[in-house]
Enzyme design. Structure first.
Site, mmCIF file in Angstrom:
data_model
loop_
_atom_site.group_PDB
_atom_site.id
_atom_site.type_symbol
_atom_site.label_atom_id
_atom_site.label_comp_id
_atom_site.label_asym_id
_atom_site.label_seq_id
_atom_site.Cartn_x
_atom_site.Cartn_y
_atom_site.Cartn_z
ATOM 1 N N LYS A 174 0.879 -1.177 0.000
ATOM 2 C CA LYS A 174 0.000 0.000 0.000
ATOM 3 C C LYS A 174 0.912 1.221 0.000
ATOM 4 C CE LYS A 174 -2.124 3.298 1.899
ATOM 5 N NZ LYS A 174 -1.771 4.606 1.257
ATOM 6 N N GLY A 227 6.339 5.803 8.211
ATOM 7 C CA GLY A 227 5.545 7.021 8.069
ATOM 8 C C GLY A 227 5.665 7.838 9.336
ATOM 9 N N SER A 228 4.676 8.665 9.582
ATOM 10 C CA SER A 228 4.783 9.574 10.722
ATOM 11 C C SER A 228 4.530 8.830 12.037
ATOM 12 C CB SER A 228 3.762 10.702 10.563
ATOM 13 O OG SER A 228 2.473 10.152 10.556
ATOM 14 N N GLY A 232 1.822 5.940 12.958
ATOM 15 C CA GLY A 232 2.417 4.719 13.507
ATOM 16 C C GLY A 232 1.804 4.330 14.844
ATOM 17 N N GLU A 249 8.861 2.330 11.454
ATOM 18 C CA GLU A 249 9.924 3.314 11.230
ATOM 19 C C GLU A 249 9.235 4.666 11.083
ATOM 20 O OE1 GLU A 249 13.035 3.083 11.501
ATOM 21 O OE2 GLU A 249 13.257 0.913 11.555
ATOM 22 N N CYS A 283 13.386 11.309 6.598
ATOM 23 C CA CYS A 283 13.300 10.966 8.021
ATOM 24 C C CYS A 283 14.630 11.253 8.701
ATOM 25 C CB CYS A 283 12.915 9.508 8.186
ATOM 26 S SG CYS A 283 13.932 8.429 7.208
ATOM 27 N N GLU A 384 9.065 17.499 14.537
ATOM 28 C CA GLU A 384 9.439 17.234 13.145
ATOM 29 C C GLU A 384 8.623 18.154 12.225
ATOM 30 O OE1 GLU A 384 8.205 13.514 11.158
ATOM 31 O OE2 GLU A 384 10.289 13.298 10.525
HETATM 32 P P1 NAD Z 1 2.133 9.255 6.779
HETATM 33 O O1 NAD Z 1 2.164 8.704 8.182
HETATM 34 O O2 NAD Z 1 1.196 10.348 6.488
HETATM 35 O O3 NAD Z 1 1.772 8.091 5.747
HETATM 36 C C1 NAD Z 1 2.533 6.915 5.662
HETATM 37 C C2 NAD Z 1 1.658 5.821 5.081
HETATM 38 O O4 NAD Z 1 0.647 5.473 6.028
HETATM 39 C C3 NAD Z 1 0.920 6.220 3.788
HETATM 40 O O5 NAD Z 1 0.926 5.133 2.885
HETATM 41 C C4 NAD Z 1 -0.484 6.499 4.291
HETATM 42 O O6 NAD Z 1 -1.464 6.321 3.305
HETATM 43 C C5 NAD Z 1 -0.618 5.447 5.375
HETATM 44 N N1 NAD Z 1 -1.663 5.712 6.374
HETATM 45 C C6 NAD Z 1 -2.212 6.902 6.727
HETATM 46 N N2 NAD Z 1 -3.147 6.712 7.683
HETATM 47 C C7 NAD Z 1 -3.175 5.389 7.958
HETATM 48 C C8 NAD Z 1 -3.929 4.579 8.868
HETATM 49 N N3 NAD Z 1 -4.845 5.108 9.690
HETATM 50 N N4 NAD Z 1 -3.687 3.258 8.900
HETATM 51 C C9 NAD Z 1 -2.740 2.707 8.094
HETATM 52 N N5 NAD Z 1 -2.016 3.420 7.200
HETATM 53 C C10 NAD Z 1 -2.222 4.749 7.149
HETATM 54 O O7 NAD Z 1 3.635 9.651 6.407
HETATM 55 P P2 NAD Z 1 4.180 10.414 5.106
HETATM 56 O O8 NAD Z 1 3.749 11.840 5.186
HETATM 57 O O9 NAD Z 1 3.899 9.648 3.870
HETATM 58 O O10 NAD Z 1 5.756 10.332 5.380
HETATM 59 C C11 NAD Z 1 6.425 11.233 6.197
HETATM 60 C C12 NAD Z 1 6.754 10.622 7.551
HETATM 61 O O11 NAD Z 1 7.421 9.381 7.373
HETATM 62 C C13 NAD Z 1 7.707 11.486 8.354
HETATM 63 O O12 NAD Z 1 7.289 11.517 9.697
HETATM 64 C C14 NAD Z 1 9.039 10.747 8.234
HETATM 65 O O13 NAD Z 1 9.950 10.994 9.267
HETATM 66 C C15 NAD Z 1 8.584 9.338 8.188
HETATM 67 N N6 NAD Z 1 9.601 8.478 7.578
HETATM 68 C C16 NAD Z 1 10.313 7.662 8.403
HETATM 69 C C17 NAD Z 1 11.317 6.848 7.881
HETATM 70 C C18 NAD Z 1 12.121 5.950 8.782
HETATM 71 O O14 NAD Z 1 12.732 5.006 8.271
HETATM 72 N N7 NAD Z 1 12.147 6.179 10.076
HETATM 73 C C19 NAD Z 1 11.560 6.862 6.506
HETATM 74 C C20 NAD Z 1 10.815 7.717 5.698
HETATM 75 C C21 NAD Z 1 9.814 8.512 6.250
#
Ligand code: NAD
Length: 494
Positions: A174, A227-228, A232, A249, A283, A384
């Site tokens: 996804k 993701g965020s 998470g 992550e 990130c 962040e």
């Molecule tokens: P996000 O959390 O908005 O989205 C990440 C993913 O989660 C997307 O595919 C989104 O559709 C999905 N999602 C959203 N709501 C959900 C839910 N309720 N249930 C399940 N899935 C859901 O993050 P983003 O804006 O795409 O990415 C930016 C964030 O990712 C930043 O906080 C960044 O630090 C983090 N990030 C971390 C790493 C790492 O390895 N630590 C790497 C890259 C990005």
């Protein structure tokens, strides 16, 4: 307009909802890439049913043969590197040099996975009883739900999918809503390389609908989420309740520390790349520059000059240093933090505004921004932002610098510029991060090394390297007693 599809049940299919969302170039909102499925829960149900069937076949394929598929994936990624980089830059904005690097990370991950197919080591150890064999081995787990962010549209899906597949699991991918095209091409490549169709599913759509449905599905025992930290947390709560295996992550608030004895030109190059590469949307981005008093003023004045000279623009145009933010919402978030920084008494030394004029008006551009006089504990130090905003914090000593680095809830990456080898090794020991660089910026990862963070950045697992194979496999132990007699462990031998 091109209409894209999901890949479910071995076929490219339209979503059950009949609904689609548009994907546009963040550097030029007039450029429509296509429309992608806004899938529903029924699509997730179909994807899980197919992945369960795929798993039954794939888990019986020998691991070296699974590795051969991934080697071919690496070859195909390499042959389509420029095309993929262009697709990626068009849908998320970072310059081509960076998206080429993103593809290279996928290639490296594929070749690493291919060789792991001939390892996947267990252990054989001496038994405590005579004529008894004791060994451990790795088994696949089942359907893995992989939920990925926008900022590394190829590399992060490959970090998850390749080890998951190599271990014999099936996958539902996804991707983030902002980068569905890159994920589509990745799945095409996996199929072309010979992956049996039902082993991979691609479901496009909104996180709150289908991401949530994947996480909540009882037949998906493994979830890997990047993701965020906010998203998470929801994912973690559900997985905890359902006893799922989960890799998280999440966010970061990474600091580059520059000490009085540092090579300032080196530190300058490092912070510019760390803070403004990927428009600060990594990130591991350097969002805090922690500078010792003796070099603070010299470094900050050179830094502001260099930041102002960065060329903003379409990442597909040669000479662009910094691309757009991924969306209007991301740009508005950055703007909110400019206000917060000013309110909390930080000094804006450059940037702080939308970048406009000419072609920039069509995209989500924002000027590279630097705040000085940021106080430890203030919101610019703690939260962040995920944009081109660097907060400079002045410190007196090594101890204070380390305390500032460690004084946040995140713990992904840190970096220290110093000529003192003793301080460098102390940093490796004392900084609370999953990664610490010495005399290099906070960003960058190598495919054969474990990647991840501590504290609220992660939950203890790692992507990349050898460690991720632990996550995607279950350890099973086998004992063979060939003594011909009942031997009771801990009883008959003592
Ligand atoms: P996000 O959390 O908005 O989205 C990440 C993913 O989660 C997307 O595919 C989104 O559709 C999905 N999602 C959203 N709501 C959900 C839910 N309720 N249930 C399940 N899935 C859901 O993050 P983003 O804006 O795409 O990415 C930016 C964030 O990712 C930043 O906080 C960044 O630090 C983090 N990030 C971390 C790493 C790492 O390895 N630590 C790497 C890259 C990005």
């Amino acid at each position: 307009m091109t209409t894209f599809r999901n890949f479910i049940g071995g076929q490219w299919v339209a979503p059950s909802t009949g609904a689609y969302f548009e994907n546009r170039n963040p550097a030029n909102q007039d450029d429509l890439i296509g429309q992608f499925p806004a899938s529903g829960v029924a699509d997730v149900e179909a994807a899980v049913a197919s992945a369960v069937r795929g798993f039954e076949k794939w888990k019986r394929t020998p691991a070296p043969a699974r590795g051969d598929v991934l080697r071919r994936v690496g070859d195909l990624l390499a042959s389509r590197k420029d095309e993929l980089a262009d697709i990626m830059t068009r849908e998320m904005g970072k310059p081509l040099a960076e998206t080429r690097g993103d593809v290279q990370e996928g290639i490296d991950t594929a070749y690493y996975a291919a060789t792991e197919g001939r390892r996947l080591f267990g252990h054989t150890v001496p038994s405590e009883l005579a004529n008894k064999w004791a060994m451990s081995m790795r088994r696949p787990i089942g359907v893995c739900g992989l939920i990925t962010p926008f900022n590394f549209p190829l590399a992060i899906p490959t970090w998850k999918a390749f080890p998951a597949l190599l271990c014999g699991n099936s996958v539902i991918l996804k991707p983030a809503e902002d980068v569905p095209h890159t994920a589509t091409v990745l799945v095409e490549i996996l199929l072309e390389a010979g992956l049996p169709p039902e082993v991979i599913q691609l479901v496009h759509g909104m996180g709150e609908v289908i991401g949530k449905a994947i996480v909540e599905h009882p037949q998906v025992p493994v979830i890997s989420f990047t993701g965020s930290t906010e998203t998470g947390r929801f994912v973690g709560e559900t997985c905890g309740r359902m006893h799922k295996r989960l890799s998280l992550e999440m966010g970061g608030k990474n600091a580059q520390i520059v000490l009085d004895d540092a090579d300032l030109d080196l530190a300058l190059d490092g912070v510019l790349w760390g803070a403004f590469g990927t428009t600060g949307q990594r990130c591991t981005a350097t969002s805090r520059l922690v500078v010792q008093a003796g070099v603070h003023d010299a470094l900050v004045s050179k830094l502001a000059e260099r930041a102002k000279a960065l060329r903003l623009g379409d990442g597909r145009v040669a000479g662009t240093d910094v691309g757009p933010l991924v969306s209007e919402a991301a740009r508005e978030k950055v703007e909110r933090y400019i206000g917060i920084g000013k309110e909390q008494g930080a000094t804006l030394v450059c940037g702080g505004e939308r970048a406009t004029g000419g072609a920039l008006d069509k995209g989500f551009f924002f000027q590279p921004t630097i705040f000085t006089g940021v106080k430890a504990g203030s919101r610019l130090d703690q939260e962040e932002i995920f944009g081109p905003v660097l907060s400079v914090i002045r410190v007196e000593s090594v101890e204070e610098a380390f305390a500032v680095n460690n004084g946040v809830r995140y713990g992904l990456s840190s970096s220290v510029y110093t000529a003192n080898v003793n301080v460098a090794f102390r940093a490796l020991q004392e900084l609370d991060n999953g990664i610490t660089y010495i005399n290099a910026p906070t960003i960058g990862a190598e495919a054969h090394m474990p990647f991840g963070g501590v504290k609220e950045t992660g939950n203890g697992h790692r992507e990349g390297g050898w460690e991720v194979y632990e996550f995607y496999s279950e350890t099973k132990v086998g004992y063979v007693d060939y003594s011909g007699a009942l031997q009771r462990a801990q009883i008959d031998n003592y």
